[in-house]
Design a protein around this motif. Structure first.
Motif, PDB file in Angstrom:
ATOM      1  N   GLY A 262       0.802  -1.213   0.000  1.00  9.98           N
ATOM      2  CA  GLY A 262       0.000   0.000   0.000  1.00  9.98           C
ATOM      3  C   GLY A 262       0.837   1.265   0.000  1.00  9.98           C
ATOM      4  N   GLY A 263       2.025   1.197   0.573  1.00 12.66           N
ATOM      5  CA  GLY A 263       2.886   2.366   0.625  1.00 12.66           C
ATOM      6  C   GLY A 263       3.764   2.524  -0.594  1.00 12.66           C
ATOM      7  N   ARG A 264       3.611   1.639  -1.578  1.00  8.59           N
ATOM      8  CA  ARG A 264       4.439   1.663  -2.793  1.00  8.59           C
ATOM      9  C   ARG A 264       5.931   1.669  -2.443  1.00  8.59           C
ATOM     10  NH1 ARG A 264       0.829   3.302  -6.995  1.00  8.59           N
ATOM     11  NH2 ARG A 264      -1.214   2.565  -6.295  1.00  8.59           N
ATOM     12  N   ASP A 265       6.295   0.807  -1.504  1.00  7.66           N
ATOM     13  CA  ASP A 265       7.691   0.740  -1.061  1.00  7.66           C
ATOM     14  C   ASP A 265       8.575  -0.075  -2.007  1.00  7.66           C
ATOM     15  OD1 ASP A 265       7.212   2.254   1.271  1.00  7.66           O
ATOM     16  OD2 ASP A 265       6.453   0.475   2.314  1.00  7.66           O
ATOM     17  N   ILE A 266       7.984  -0.949  -2.783  1.00  7.42           N
ATOM     18  CA  ILE A 266       8.759  -1.764  -3.716  1.00  7.42           C
ATOM     19  C   ILE A 266       9.103  -0.932  -4.949  1.00  7.42           C
ATOM     20  CG2 ILE A 266       8.746  -3.799  -5.201  1.00  7.42           C
ATOM     21  CD1 ILE A 266       6.875  -5.149  -3.211  1.00  7.42           C
ATOM     22  N   THR A 267      10.387  -0.789  -5.227  1.00  9.94           N
ATOM     23  CA  THR A 267      10.830  -0.077  -6.417  1.00  9.94           C
ATOM     24  C   THR A 267      10.689  -0.999  -7.620  1.00  9.94           C
ATOM     25  OG1 THR A 267      12.419   1.237  -5.144  1.00  9.94           O
ATOM     26  CG2 THR A 267      12.779   1.087  -7.520  1.00  9.94           C
ATOM     27  N   VAL A 268      10.021  -0.523  -8.657  1.00  8.85           N
ATOM     28  CA  VAL A 268       9.773  -1.376  -9.822  1.00  8.85           C
ATOM     29  C   VAL A 268      11.026  -1.549 -10.658  1.00  8.85           C
ATOM     30  CG1 VAL A 268       8.444  -1.631 -11.955  1.00  8.85           C
ATOM     31  CG2 VAL A 268       7.322  -0.804  -9.867  1.00  8.85           C
ATOM     32  N   CYS A 269      11.702  -0.459 -10.994  1.00  7.32           N
ATOM     33  CA  CYS A 269      12.905  -0.546 -11.829  1.00  7.32           C
ATOM     34  C   CYS A 269      13.895   0.511 -11.359  1.00  7.32           C
ATOM     35  CB  CYS A 269      12.555  -0.334 -13.299  1.00  7.32           C
ATOM     36  SG  CYS A 269      13.944  -0.551 -14.441  1.00  7.32           S
ATOM     37  N   GLU A 270      15.080   0.066 -10.946  1.00  2.68           N
ATOM     38  CA  GLU A 270      16.100   0.979 -10.447  1.00  2.68           C
ATOM     39  C   GLU A 270      17.340   0.914 -11.326  1.00  2.68           C
ATOM     40  OE1 GLU A 270      18.044   2.436  -6.204  1.00  2.68           O
ATOM     41  OE2 GLU A 270      16.953   0.537  -6.303  1.00  2.68           O
ATOM     42  N   ARG A 271      17.868   2.093 -11.649  1.00  5.81           N
ATOM     43  CA  ARG A 271      19.050   2.195 -12.489  1.00  5.81           C
ATOM     44  C   ARG A 271      20.289   2.471 -11.632  1.00  5.81           C
ATOM     45  NH1 ARG A 271      14.923   4.845 -14.660  1.00  5.81           N
ATOM     46  NH2 ARG A 271      15.610   6.869 -13.857  1.00  5.81           N
ATOM     47  N   PHE A 272      21.389   1.805 -12.009  1.00  6.41           N
ATOM     48  CA  PHE A 272      22.642   1.947 -11.275  1.00  6.41           C
ATOM     49  C   PHE A 272      23.776   2.319 -12.220  1.00  6.41           C
ATOM     50  CE2 PHE A 272      20.103  -0.871  -8.658  1.00  6.41           C
ATOM     51  CZ  PHE A 272      20.386  -0.480  -7.355  1.00  6.41           C
ATOM     52  N   GLN A 273      24.841   2.844 -11.629  1.00  5.40           N
ATOM     53  CA  GLN A 273      26.116   3.046 -12.313  1.00  5.40           C
ATOM     54  C   GLN A 273      26.977   1.857 -11.935  1.00  5.40           C
ATOM     55  OE1 GLN A 273      26.905   5.788 -14.230  1.00  5.40           O
ATOM     56  NE2 GLN A 273      29.051   5.314 -14.637  1.00  5.40           N
ATOM     57  N   GLY A 274      27.049   0.869 -12.830  1.00  6.53           N
ATOM     58  CA  GLY A 274      27.815  -0.328 -12.539  1.00  6.53           C
ATOM     59  C   GLY A 274      29.303  -0.094 -12.712  1.00  6.53           C
ATOM     60  N   ASN A 275      30.095  -1.053 -12.244  1.00  3.96           N
ATOM     61  CA  ASN A 275      31.549  -0.951 -12.378  1.00  3.96           C
ATOM     62  C   ASN A 275      32.149  -2.343 -12.417  1.00  3.96           C
ATOM     63  OD1 ASN A 275      32.614  -1.770  -9.537  1.00  3.96           O
ATOM     64  ND2 ASN A 275      30.959  -0.322  -9.096  1.00  3.96           N
ATOM     65  N   SER A 277      35.175  -2.811 -10.781  1.00  3.12           N
ATOM     66  CA  SER A 277      36.217  -2.706  -9.764  1.00  3.12           C
ATOM     67  C   SER A 277      35.853  -3.410  -8.464  1.00  3.12           C
ATOM     68  CB  SER A 277      36.488  -1.227  -9.459  1.00  3.12           C
ATOM     69  OG  SER A 277      35.356  -0.613  -8.838  1.00  3.12           O
ATOM     70  N   GLY A 278      34.611  -3.847  -8.360  1.00  3.51           N
ATOM     71  CA  GLY A 278      34.160  -4.477  -7.126  1.00  3.51           C
ATOM     72  C   GLY A 278      33.555  -3.508  -6.138  1.00  3.51           C
ATOM     73  N   ALA A 279      33.545  -2.215  -6.476  1.00  3.90           N
ATOM     74  CA  ALA A 279      32.957  -1.213  -5.585  1.00  3.90           C
ATOM     75  C   ALA A 279      31.436  -1.317  -5.593  1.00  3.90           C
ATOM     76  CB  ALA A 279      33.380   0.188  -6.020  1.00  3.90           C
ATOM     77  N   GLU A 280      30.820  -0.800  -4.549  1.00  2.79           N
ATOM     78  CA  GLU A 280      29.366  -0.800  -4.475  1.00  2.79           C
ATOM     79  C   GLU A 280      28.811   0.121  -5.561  1.00  2.79           C
ATOM     80  OE1 GLU A 280      25.790  -2.201  -2.991  1.00  2.79           O
ATOM     81  OE2 GLU A 280      27.848  -2.821  -2.524  1.00  2.79           O
ATOM     82  N   PRO A 281      27.887  -0.367  -6.408  1.00  2.91           N
ATOM     83  CA  PRO A 281      27.330   0.468  -7.478  1.00  2.91           C
ATOM     84  C   PRO A 281      26.569   1.671  -6.926  1.00  2.91           C
ATOM     85  CG  PRO A 281      26.836  -1.844  -7.835  1.00  2.91           C
ATOM     86  CD  PRO A 281      27.359  -1.736  -6.436  1.00  2.91           C
ATOM     87  N   THR A 282      26.556   2.744  -7.701  1.00  2.00           N
ATOM     88  CA  THR A 282      25.849   3.959  -7.320  1.00  2.00           C
ATOM     89  C   THR A 282      24.459   3.974  -7.936  1.00  2.00           C
ATOM     90  OG1 THR A 282      27.938   5.174  -7.268  1.00  2.00           O
ATOM     91  CG2 THR A 282      25.914   6.478  -7.401  1.00  2.00           C
ATOM     92  N   ALA A 283      23.438   4.251  -7.128  1.00  2.00           N
ATOM     93  CA  ALA A 283      22.067   4.343  -7.625  1.00  2.00           C
ATOM     94  C   ALA A 283      21.891   5.646  -8.399  1.00  2.00           C
ATOM     95  CB  ALA A 283      21.077   4.271  -6.472  1.00  2.00           C
ATOM     96  N   LEU A 284      21.262   5.567  -9.576  1.00  2.49           N
ATOM     97  CA  LEU A 284      21.077   6.739 -10.429  1.00  2.49           C
ATOM     98  C   LEU A 284      19.646   7.245 -10.450  1.00  2.49           C
ATOM     99  CD1 LEU A 284      23.171   5.577 -13.523  1.00  2.49           C
ATOM    100  CD2 LEU A 284      23.907   7.077 -11.659  1.00  2.49           C
TER     101      LEU A 284
END
Length: 303
Positions: A262-275, A277-284
């Motif tokens: 009901g709160g629309r907490d589930i994100t349907v499609c999220e875009r990231f900056q992948g890499n 290098s093994g670093a944590e990806p950045t959400a875009l």
């Protein structure tokens, strides 16, 4: 995170010899033909339209002869016909019909950890088909597809590290998840580490982190695509699809139903900056953009 790590071994019960074997059998007469373009039976498989010959198998690798109980799409979860402990990875070429047995890890595959180096219960060769299987707990690293593959009517009762990892290296690799379901996935359900296109249809998921994730920090990165249709997701959940915009990933969604959110907490499609290098990806960002996240408001129904 990378879904690396693959095992090899035989379709064996706990305590059986760990020497690697490959299981190849003809497709189940009750199963429909794979819709994956490259999914094909092993050359050693014989087929008959009127009579089922005795399958060729190793002494420890024999699918159940019990009748398969099929469930309606989005119906109740299937009842397992038997329990099968797996102490070393079952390698599949051609088709493997599990007869809706419950397969669960034992021995080295019997931990509940989230480590990235766990072996899978099943490892599928390029073009292999796995169907009518229930994966119980502990499920280790679920299923690994080394190339194109089809997972039909496969159910994960309690996802381990990941439910399935797709690892084909060809841009033309095609993976199909047709029916089935997964629940209790602390992190990812489907991890796409390789190249190609994954289609998920007629699938249900509940209590999950991400339904699909294009690997955000694998050593080798690819352009990946996912097509999701006729999927039901039940809260709690975090993200349906996570893709890397900078590598040209795409996600096409249609016929998605989200329940209990009901709160629309589930994100349907999220875009990231992948890499790589093994670093944590950045959400875009998230939501439809017509380029990477390809869907419109009518593609998602909330109930």
């Amino acid at each position: 995170m990378s879904g690396s790590g693959s095992g090899s071994g035989s379709d064996s019960v706990a305590g059986a010899s760990p020497s690697p074997r490959t299981y190849a059998s003809r497709p189940s007469p009750t199963a429909s033909a794979s819709s994956s373009p490259s999914a094909s039976a092993s050359p050693s498989v014989s087929a008959s339209a009127t009579k089922k010959p005795a399958p060729k198998r190793t002494p420890t690798a024999s699918p159940s002869s019990a009748p398969v109980t099929r469930t309606a799409r989005f119906g109740a979860w299937p009842t397992a016909t038997a329990d099968r402990p797996v102490s070393s990875t079952i390698e599949v070429t051609g088709s493997y019909d599990g007869g809706l047995k419950r397969f669960h890890g034992s021995g080295e595959l019997g931990t509940d950890g989230q480590g990235e180096d766990q072996g899978p219960l099943f490892e599928l060769a390029d073009g292999a088909v796995l169907e009518n299987v229930v994966l119980g707990a502990p499920a280790a690293d679920g299923v690994h597809c080394l190339g194109s593959c089809t997972l039909r009517n496969v159910w994960w009762e309690d996802v381990g590290e990941d439910a399935a990892t797709f690892k084909g290296r060809s841009a033309g690799a095609t993976y199909l998840v047709d029916g089935g379901g997964a629940r209790k996935a602390d992190d990812k359900v489907f991890q796409h580490n390789g190249a190609g296109t994954l289609t998920i249809r007629g699938f249900q998921v509940s209590d999950f982190g991400k339904l699909y994730r294009s690997c955000g920090n694998c050593d080798t990165q690819y352009t990946r695509h996912v097509v999701i249709s006729d999927v039901r997701a039940s809260s709690p959940g975090k993200v349906l699809v996570g893709i890397n915009a900078n590598y040209g990933d795409t996600a096409a969604l249609s016929g998605v139903t989200i329940s209990g959110d009901g709160g629309r907490d589930i994100t349907v499609c999220e875009r990231f900056q992948g890499n790589s290098s093994g670093a944590e990806p950045t959400a875009l960002g998230s939501g439809p953009d017509g380029t990477n996240c390809r869907y419109n408001a009518s593609a998602v129904t909330y109930r």
